[in-house]
Motif scaffolding. Structure first.
Motif, mmCIF file in Angstrom:
data_model
loop_
_atom_site.group_PDB
_atom_site.id
_atom_site.type_symbol
_atom_site.label_atom_id
_atom_site.label_comp_id
_atom_site.label_asym_id
_atom_site.label_seq_id
_atom_site.Cartn_x
_atom_site.Cartn_y
_atom_site.Cartn_z
ATOM 1 N N SER A 116 20.775 96.942 -17.105
ATOM 2 C CA SER A 116 20.193 96.028 -16.123
ATOM 3 C C SER A 116 19.403 94.899 -16.777
ATOM 4 O O SER A 116 18.896 94.029 -16.065
ATOM 5 N N ARG A 134 26.074 89.295 -12.200
ATOM 6 C CA ARG A 134 24.983 88.631 -11.479
ATOM 7 C C ARG A 134 25.370 88.368 -10.025
ATOM 8 O O ARG A 134 24.608 88.631 -9.100
ATOM 9 N N GLY A 135 26.570 87.825 -9.821
ATOM 10 C CA GLY A 135 27.027 87.573 -8.453
ATOM 11 C C GLY A 135 27.404 88.841 -7.711
ATOM 12 O O GLY A 135 27.178 88.967 -6.510
ATOM 13 N N ARG A 137 26.232 91.981 -8.104
ATOM 14 C CA ARG A 137 25.077 92.771 -7.686
ATOM 15 C C ARG A 137 24.364 92.145 -6.486
ATOM 16 O O ARG A 137 23.765 92.853 -5.683
ATOM 17 N N TYR A 138 24.454 90.853 -6.364
ATOM 18 C CA TYR A 138 23.790 90.189 -5.237
ATOM 19 C C TYR A 138 24.564 90.399 -3.936
ATOM 20 O O TYR A 138 23.966 90.658 -2.891
ATOM 21 N N TYR A 139 25.894 90.275 -4.003
ATOM 22 C CA TYR A 139 26.696 90.346 -2.786
ATOM 23 C C TYR A 139 27.224 91.759 -2.499
ATOM 24 O O TYR A 139 27.360 92.150 -1.335
ATOM 25 N N GLY A 141 26.324 94.732 -4.566
ATOM 26 C CA GLY A 141 25.567 95.822 -5.147
ATOM 27 C C GLY A 141 26.243 96.344 -6.405
ATOM 28 O O GLY A 141 27.380 95.969 -6.739
ATOM 29 N N THR A 145 30.343 96.408 -7.009
ATOM 30 C CA THR A 145 30.850 95.638 -8.138
ATOM 31 C C THR A 145 31.655 96.512 -9.086
ATOM 32 O O THR A 145 32.704 96.108 -9.586
#
Length: 222
Positions: A116, A134-135, A137-139, A141, A145
């Protein structure tokens, strides 16, 4: 006139030598070999492949991280296929190249998910894996991902390696997981025995609250 068999064999040797060169270059990668990454570059270079090996290792390790070691593996696989003359035409190579890039991107994302820490993500998965994670985990999780990258990696590997039995095994595993989940859901909906429900369910009488009885004062005898 050169026989076609000889041309195919020479091509397979060239692909195999390229894969071995990439393996040695990636294994001996050192960031200080390039003046772009270090103010005091190594002299002589630590990379076994020289200047070309240092740049190729920088593109591989910097772009895809540790997933770049899949490229020598694919070169070895294609070497065997070429030697056996088991490859297709030019469209075959285009499709496998695109699938190989998708495989690299998916594996770099899986490698970046191990940590992480942003610095470790960039080191393990390279720039591609770092951006993907990065993208993702944001959209989606971390779990979403990982599932997406794993599916892309499996499908890409099946296309690159021409594995037809591997998808069948995946479908069998998914089918068994679905059956297991159905059994779990069915087990949860099974009603408990009546004796258990009657003992656990409070009776209606327990909710009836009788009004307090008024006590008349007792007469005292004088």
């Amino acid at each position: 006139m050169i026989p076609p068999n000889l041309t195919t064999r020479l091509s397979s040797l060239f692909v195999g030598a390229t894969g071995l060169f990439l393996l040695l270059a990636l294994a001996s990668y050192h960031p200080a070999d390039l003046s772009v990454l270090s103010s005091e570059p190594n002299s002589p270079l630590h990379n076994i492949g020289g200047v070309m090996g240092a740049w190729l290792a920088f593109l591989g390790r910097g772009g895809f991280g540790w997933a770049s070691f899949v490229v020598p593996l694919l070169c070895g696989l294609w070497t065997v296929r070429l030697w056996r003359q088991d490859l297709g035409s030019g469209s075959w190579w285009i499709a496998r190249t695109v699938a190989g890039l998708c495989l690299l991107g998916a594996l770099s994302a899986l490698a970046a998910l191990i940590s992480s820490d942003p610095q470790m993500e960039a080191e393990l998965g390279g720039a591609i894996g770092y951006l993907f994670v990065r993208g993702g985990r944001y959209y989606l999780g971390a779990v979403g991902t990982a599932l997406l990258a794993g599916c892309i990696a499996c499908l890409s590997w099946c296309l690159v390696a021409d594995q037809t039995a591997f998808p069948r095994r995946i479908l069998q595993v998914v089918k068994r997981l679905g059956q297991l989940m159905a059994k779990i859901v069915q087990f949860r909906h099974v009603s408990l025995p009546e004796s258990v429900t009657s003992s656990t369910t409070p009776s209606r009488a327990s909710y009836d609250v009788s009004p307090p009885q008024s006590q008349e004062p007792s007469e005292t005898l004088v």
